[in-house]
Enzyme design. Structure first.
Site, PDB file in Angstrom:
ATOM      1  N   TYR A  33      45.344  32.314 108.709  1.00  0.00           N
ATOM      2  CA  TYR A  33      44.951  32.016 107.327  1.00  0.00           C
ATOM      3  C   TYR A  33      45.564  33.029 106.366  1.00  0.00           C
ATOM      4  O   TYR A  33      46.124  34.053 106.782  1.00  0.00           O
ATOM      5  CB  TYR A  33      43.427  31.983 107.180  1.00  0.00           C
ATOM      6  N   GLU A 180      41.761  50.457 110.027  1.00  0.00           N
ATOM      7  CA  GLU A 180      41.590  49.838 108.704  1.00  0.00           C
ATOM      8  C   GLU A 180      40.139  49.428 108.579  1.00  0.00           C
ATOM      9  O   GLU A 180      39.335  49.716 109.461  1.00  0.00           O
ATOM     10  CB  GLU A 180      42.521  48.626 108.581  1.00  0.00           C
ATOM     11  N   LEU A 205      46.411  44.920 109.894  1.00  0.00           N
ATOM     12  CA  LEU A 205      47.008  43.831 109.137  1.00  0.00           C
ATOM     13  C   LEU A 205      47.826  44.474 108.002  1.00  0.00           C
ATOM     14  O   LEU A 205      47.325  45.366 107.306  1.00  0.00           O
ATOM     15  CB  LEU A 205      45.917  42.938 108.535  1.00  0.00           C
TER      16      LEU A 205
HETATM   17  N1  PDD Z   1      41.183  40.180 104.081  1.00  0.00           N
HETATM   18  N2  PDD Z   1      42.873  44.133 106.850  1.00  0.00           N
HETATM   19  C1  PDD Z   1      42.083  43.102 107.197  1.00  0.00           C
HETATM   20  C2  PDD Z   1      41.509  43.066 108.577  1.00  0.00           C
HETATM   21  C3  PDD Z   1      41.819  42.077 106.264  1.00  0.00           C
HETATM   22  O1  PDD Z   1      41.052  41.045 106.598  1.00  0.00           O
HETATM   23  C4  PDD Z   1      42.365  42.179 104.953  1.00  0.00           C
HETATM   24  C5  PDD Z   1      42.142  41.148 103.895  1.00  0.00           C
HETATM   25  C6  PDD Z   1      43.189  43.283 104.645  1.00  0.00           C
HETATM   26  C7  PDD Z   1      43.829  43.449 103.305  1.00  0.00           C
HETATM   27  O2  PDD Z   1      44.873  42.536 103.124  1.00  0.00           O
HETATM   28  P1  PDD Z   1      45.303  42.029 101.679  1.00  0.00           P
HETATM   29  O3  PDD Z   1      45.519  43.225 100.849  1.00  0.00           O
HETATM   30  O4  PDD Z   1      46.539  41.265 101.932  1.00  0.00           O
HETATM   31  O5  PDD Z   1      44.177  41.168 101.164  1.00  0.00           O
HETATM   32  C8  PDD Z   1      43.426  44.238 105.625  1.00  0.00           C
HETATM   33  C9  PDD Z   1      41.037  39.104 103.100  1.00  0.00           C
HETATM   34  C10 PDD Z   1      40.679  39.563 101.747  1.00  0.00           C
HETATM   35  C11 PDD Z   1      40.094  38.068 103.664  1.00  0.00           C
HETATM   36  O6  PDD Z   1      39.959  38.017 104.873  1.00  0.00           O
HETATM   37  O7  PDD Z   1      39.539  37.285 102.903  1.00  0.00           O
END
Ligand code: PDD
Length: 288
Positions: A33, A180, A205
């Protein structure tokens, strides 16, 4: 306001939207996703999100059921049909519907579902005062670089954070390294003033916000290193914050029972928050 979802070629009432019980996303969490924020109807950092979507699909050998150009058109239509100026877009692609078997099915069309939700931005006082987080063991699988829908370990950690009435759980490897957050990337500012975040590898991620923040920091002359840090480094740091598409740059002032930076939001964090808001403004015209 009508809430409309896109499900395999159709725009449907969100309340009635459904997928088949043999969808491999449901059976095996065999899918990926993306979550993209939009402001004034404009997607933030769309190219980077689409690139990561493509990468996640490639790593799992799942195809995109529509051409990339068509995806952009469908998304615009979906945002318009939901009549929402600011919010978030979930794009979910699974390997599709097939007879239950671990082996990849042949000639199956991947399933594409997209939904729109309201903006998930933290409350103003959370940005101003910072938030508390806990540390928790990272119990996820080994390919954390893929934005897989398999989030069981993430939700268990986040649930523990919720139980303890804090905003996020920082996920820690057995050797004490912080990977993270359960749904965010983690940063600290060392006492020497260096910004640190975990390097890009299979343990984290590759957050789009993480990448933007690193670029903004370097451009502003803040020394930044992609280097792993431990729980004790984080607890003894001058500043800490977490980033994601929904929380932007969110200051962290307490990790477990240890105040960070004396419990006050630090100057580097504040600056990066302002630069990130300016980044949103520049791309979408939205004042955060
Ligand atoms: N989640 N690490 C993890 C495990 C995440 O689920 C997310 C983001 C990030 C940050 O990624 P980004 O900056 O691209 O949003 C790091 C989103 C917000 C979600 O699951 O809805």
């Amino acid at each position: 306001m009508a809430r409309i979802a896109y499900v395999n070629g159709r725009y449907v009432d969100h309340a009635l939207a459904s997928v088949h019980i043999e969808d491999r996303g449901y059976q095996f969490s065999d899918g990926i996703y993306e979550y993209i924020a939009f402001y004034n109807g404009k997607l933030l950092d769309a190219d980077a999100h689409f690139k990561r979507l493509e990468r996640s699909l490639n790593e799992l050998e799942i195809g995109l059921p529509v051409a990339p150009a068509a995806l952009g058109i469908i998304i615009r239509e979906l945002i318009e049909r939901n009549a929402r100026e600011d919010g978030g877009l979930y794009i979910q692609v699974t390997r599709g519907v097939a007879k239950r078997d671990h082996v990849f099915p042949k000639n199956v069309r991947p399933a594409l579902v997209m939904t729109i939700c309201g903006a998930k931005t933290p409350k103003p006082n959370e940005f101003a005062d910072g938030v508390k987080v806990i540390t928790a063991p990272d119990r996820r699988w080994g390919r954390r670089d893929i934005k897989s829908v398999s989030l069981l370990a993430n939700i268990m950690a986040k649930q523990e954070a919720a139980r303890q009435k804090v905003r996020e759980a920082l996920l820690v490897r057995e050797d004490g390294t912080i990977n993270e957050g359960s749904a965010s990337n983690a940063f600290i500012v060392s006492k020497a003033g260096t910004l640190l975040t975990h390097p890009l590898d299979e343990n984290i991620l590759g957050g789009i916000t993480r990448d933007v923040v690193l670029k903004l920091a370097r451009k502003a002359g803040i020394s930044a290193e992609e280097k792993a840090f431990s729980i004790s480094d984080a607890k003894n740091a001058a500043e800490a914050f977490i980033t994601s598409t929904s929380i932007n740059v969110l200051p962290v002032v307490k990790i477990d029972d240890k105040l960070v930076g004396g419990g006050k939001v630090g100057e580097v964090t504040k600056k990066l928050g302002e630069l990130y808001n300016a980044h949103i403004l520049k791309q979408t015209g939205k004042v955060i």
